[in-house]
Design a protein around this motif. Structure first.
Motif, PDB file in Angstrom:
ATOM      1  N   GLU A  25     -31.187 -24.555  19.723  1.00  0.00           N
ATOM      2  CA  GLU A  25     -32.103 -25.095  20.736  1.00  0.00           C
ATOM      3  C   GLU A  25     -32.965 -26.206  20.173  1.00  0.00           C
ATOM      4  O   GLU A  25     -33.234 -27.205  20.853  1.00  0.00           O
ATOM      5  CB  GLU A  25     -32.962 -23.962  21.304  1.00  0.00           C
ATOM      6  CG  GLU A  25     -32.184 -23.032  22.221  1.00  0.00           C
ATOM      7  CD  GLU A  25     -33.027 -21.904  22.767  1.00  0.00           C
ATOM      8  OE1 GLU A  25     -34.120 -21.637  22.201  1.00  0.00           O
ATOM      9  OE2 GLU A  25     -32.602 -21.270  23.764  1.00  0.00           O
ATOM     10  N   TYR A  26     -33.386 -26.076  18.926  1.00  0.00           N
ATOM     11  CA  TYR A  26     -34.192 -27.143  18.325  1.00  0.00           C
ATOM     12  C   TYR A  26     -33.339 -28.385  18.082  1.00  0.00           C
ATOM     13  O   TYR A  26     -33.720 -29.502  18.450  1.00  0.00           O
ATOM     14  CB  TYR A  26     -34.815 -26.668  17.015  1.00  0.00           C
ATOM     15  CG  TYR A  26     -35.818 -27.654  16.457  1.00  0.00           C
ATOM     16  CD1 TYR A  26     -37.173 -27.521  16.723  1.00  0.00           C
ATOM     17  CD2 TYR A  26     -35.398 -28.748  15.699  1.00  0.00           C
ATOM     18  CE1 TYR A  26     -38.092 -28.441  16.245  1.00  0.00           C
ATOM     19  CE2 TYR A  26     -36.300 -29.668  15.209  1.00  0.00           C
ATOM     20  CZ  TYR A  26     -37.651 -29.509  15.484  1.00  0.00           C
ATOM     21  OH  TYR A  26     -38.552 -30.441  15.003  1.00  0.00           O
ATOM     22  N   LEU A  27     -32.197 -28.193  17.452  1.00  0.00           N
ATOM     23  CA  LEU A  27     -31.364 -29.340  17.076  1.00  0.00           C
ATOM     24  C   LEU A  27     -30.789 -30.060  18.283  1.00  0.00           C
ATOM     25  O   LEU A  27     -30.625 -31.285  18.276  1.00  0.00           O
ATOM     26  CB  LEU A  27     -30.235 -28.874  16.156  1.00  0.00           C
ATOM     27  CG  LEU A  27     -30.669 -28.319  14.795  1.00  0.00           C
ATOM     28  CD1 LEU A  27     -29.480 -27.707  14.077  1.00  0.00           C
ATOM     29  CD2 LEU A  27     -31.313 -29.403  13.946  1.00  0.00           C
ATOM     30  N   ALA A  28     -30.457 -29.304  19.344  1.00  0.00           N
ATOM     31  CA  ALA A  28     -29.805 -29.891  20.514  1.00  0.00           C
ATOM     32  C   ALA A  28     -30.789 -30.216  21.625  1.00  0.00           C
ATOM     33  O   ALA A  28     -30.406 -30.282  22.799  1.00  0.00           O
ATOM     34  CB  ALA A  28     -28.717 -28.949  21.018  1.00  0.00           C
ATOM     35  N   ALA A  29     -32.026 -30.462  21.272  1.00  0.00           N
ATOM     36  CA  ALA A  29     -33.008 -30.864  22.286  1.00  0.00           C
ATOM     37  C   ALA A  29     -32.716 -32.257  22.827  1.00  0.00           C
ATOM     38  O   ALA A  29     -33.108 -32.587  23.961  1.00  0.00           O
ATOM     39  CB  ALA A  29     -34.416 -30.822  21.698  1.00  0.00           C
ATOM     40  N   ASP A 125     -22.768 -27.554  20.928  1.00  0.00           N
ATOM     41  CA  ASP A 125     -21.581 -27.053  20.246  1.00  0.00           C
ATOM     42  C   ASP A 125     -21.138 -28.022  19.170  1.00  0.00           C
ATOM     43  O   ASP A 125     -20.808 -27.617  18.051  1.00  0.00           O
ATOM     44  CB  ASP A 125     -20.462 -26.820  21.264  1.00  0.00           C
ATOM     45  CG  ASP A 125     -19.286 -26.047  20.661  1.00  0.00           C
ATOM     46  OD1 ASP A 125     -19.537 -25.176  19.804  1.00  0.00           O
ATOM     47  OD2 ASP A 125     -18.135 -26.301  21.061  1.00  0.00           O
ATOM     48  N   ASP A 126     -21.147 -29.296  19.476  1.00  0.00           N
ATOM     49  CA  ASP A 126     -20.693 -30.354  18.570  1.00  0.00           C
ATOM     50  C   ASP A 126     -21.895 -31.200  18.111  1.00  0.00           C
ATOM     51  O   ASP A 126     -22.151 -32.238  18.694  1.00  0.00           O
ATOM     52  CB  ASP A 126     -19.648 -31.224  19.274  1.00  0.00           C
ATOM     53  CG  ASP A 126     -19.036 -32.268  18.355  1.00  0.00           C
ATOM     54  OD1 ASP A 126     -19.175 -32.143  17.126  1.00  0.00           O
ATOM     55  OD2 ASP A 126     -18.419 -33.208  18.888  1.00  0.00           O
ATOM     56  N   ASN A 127     -22.650 -30.797  17.060  1.00  0.00           N
ATOM     57  CA  ASN A 127     -22.271 -29.711  16.183  1.00  0.00           C
ATOM     58  C   ASN A 127     -23.503 -28.942  15.705  1.00  0.00           C
ATOM     59  O   ASN A 127     -23.567 -28.512  14.561  1.00  0.00           O
ATOM     60  CB  ASN A 127     -21.498 -30.265  14.988  1.00  0.00           C
ATOM     61  CG  ASN A 127     -20.866 -29.213  14.124  1.00  0.00           C
ATOM     62  OD1 ASN A 127     -20.398 -28.196  14.591  1.00  0.00           O
ATOM     63  ND2 ASN A 127     -20.892 -29.444  12.828  1.00  0.00           N
ATOM     64  N   THR A 311     -23.738 -32.347  29.110  1.00  0.00           N
ATOM     65  CA  THR A 311     -23.833 -30.916  29.434  1.00  0.00           C
ATOM     66  C   THR A 311     -23.546 -30.007  28.241  1.00  0.00           C
ATOM     67  O   THR A 311     -23.487 -28.780  28.407  1.00  0.00           O
ATOM     68  CB  THR A 311     -22.872 -30.568  30.574  1.00  0.00           C
ATOM     69  OG1 THR A 311     -21.545 -31.017  30.227  1.00  0.00           O
ATOM     70  CG2 THR A 311     -23.307 -31.235  31.872  1.00  0.00           C
ATOM     71  N   ASP A 312     -23.375 -30.568  27.051  1.00  0.00           N
ATOM     72  CA  ASP A 312     -23.176 -29.749  25.850  1.00  0.00           C
ATOM     73  C   ASP A 312     -24.537 -29.199  25.426  1.00  0.00           C
ATOM     74  O   ASP A 312     -25.174 -29.685  24.498  1.00  0.00           O
ATOM     75  CB  ASP A 312     -22.536 -30.574  24.734  1.00  0.00           C
ATOM     76  CG  ASP A 312     -22.175 -29.736  23.504  1.00  0.00           C
ATOM     77  OD1 ASP A 312     -22.323 -28.498  23.569  1.00  0.00           O
ATOM     78  OD2 ASP A 312     -21.778 -30.327  22.484  1.00  0.00           O
TER      79      ASP A 312
END
Length: 343
Positions: A25-29, A125-127, A311-312
């Motif tokens: 959640e942190y990295l994909a903000a 997901d990536d990555n 949407t990832d």
């Protein structure tokens, strides 16, 4: 070292699905890229460094500068960017490498994942999933009574053509410094419904056994693909057994790349496109230097409809099964078989 994955799980702590989710959640903000989203990349890099240090690891930031590199584009919208060549005139990035004090000297096992995403995609997901596994692996390995000879690597510029991993493989692989490498590439998306797993064009002809297993399971995307070569076949078996012993268990589908390690394998991949799909992540530069390596993946665009899209997002991943992937990865890193040992 033991090759019994169930024994390894009994001795050590289990992976924490909630921590894995927090990392993702942190990295994909937001999208993160050294060129297209540098502030987000710096923020993500700082988070990774702080988490590794908090887990007790010694972290080294290794900047690199590359010129006239053949790579790929990270522009939003391309479905298979690694197959779209581009010449990069000048690139500057940085990898993070971490080790434990007291791990001793000698060849190491590298566990790595790339931090960057394509433009326009938050890349859960990536990555972010792969980086989260690296961070949780750090916590599990730091709890061992004896520090393992493992280097954790977080690579830059994978989406531009494995640029950071090329640099790391060159630096770490000198003088036989790496026993093996585990690459985590898009490892958090699972789908149990029939028909959710697709295969690349020509895959069934080149890899009939793996294709038959997928077909018999109703083309369900409920497994982790473990891509290996002859040199890493025993390590792939260790990972598969460890994932089967986890709770929940995750099936590991072993897929042997028939190419040899080294330059010849690279050249064959250029001539056989279905095989080239197996070199689409950061393990490939290690293979090209003759280093045994695994790629762990949920198969990315062949399963995940959010691949390289806006949407990832973190909510699309399965963190319980991601915890199982983590435990199997940690076990394999400390149980990497010696050269020539059978799985």
């Amino acid at each position: 070292m033991t090759n019994d994955p169930t024994a390894a799980r009994r001795r050590g702590p289990l992976a924490d699905a909630a921590l894995l989710r927090r990392h993702v959640e942190y990295l994909a903000a937001e999208p993160r890229s050294r060129r297209r989203a540098p502030r987000a990349m710096e923020r993500a890099e700082a988070y990774v460094r702080d988490e590794l240090v908090a887990a007790g690891w010694l972290v080294e930031r290794r900047p690199f500068h590359a010129r006239w590199q053949i790579g790929s584009t990270d522009r939003h919208g391309h479905r298979t960017l690694a197959l779209k060549p581009r010449l990069h005139r000048r690139l500057s990035g940085a990898n993070l490498l971490a080790s434990l004090a007291g791990s001793g000297h000698g060849p190491v096992v590298v566990v790595g994942a790339h931090l960057d995403s394509v433009s326009g995609s938050p890349g859960a997901d990536d990555n972010a999933s792969g980086v989260a596994v690296v961070l949780e692996t750090a916590r599990l390995l730091a709890a061992m009574p004896t520090a393992p000879r493992v280097v954790l690597a977080v690579f830059d510029m994978e989406e531009l053509g494995l640029i950071g991993a090329r640099q790391a493989a060159r630096e770490l692989g000198r003088d036989g410094g790496v026993r093996g490498m585990i690459c985590l590439e898009s490892v958090g998306y699972f789908a149990d419904e029939p028909g959710t797993q697709r295969l690349p064009v020509g895959f069934e002809r080149v890899f009939p056994e793996a294709s038959a297993v997928t077909r018999a399971d109703g083309y369900r995307g409920d497994f982790t693909l473990v891509v290996h070569r002859r040199s890493s076949a025993a390590a792939a078996e260790v990972w598969k057994r460890a994932a089967a012993a986890a709770s929940p268990a995750v099936p590991g589908l072993l897929l042997r790349d028939p190419r040899p390690d080294g330059l010849l394998g690279l050249l064959i991949g250029l001539a056989v496109p279905p095989a080239n799909h197996l070199g689409r992540s950061d393990h490939a530069p290690f293979w090209n230097r003759g280093i045994p390596a695994l790629m762990l993946t949920d198969t990315a665009n062949f399963r995940n409809p959010h691949y390289h899209r806006s949407t990832d997002l973190p909510g699309t991943l399965d963190y319980e099964r991601l915890a199982a992937v983590t435990e199997a990865t940690a076990t394999t890193a400390v149980s990497w078989p010696d050269a020539g040992q059978r799985g």
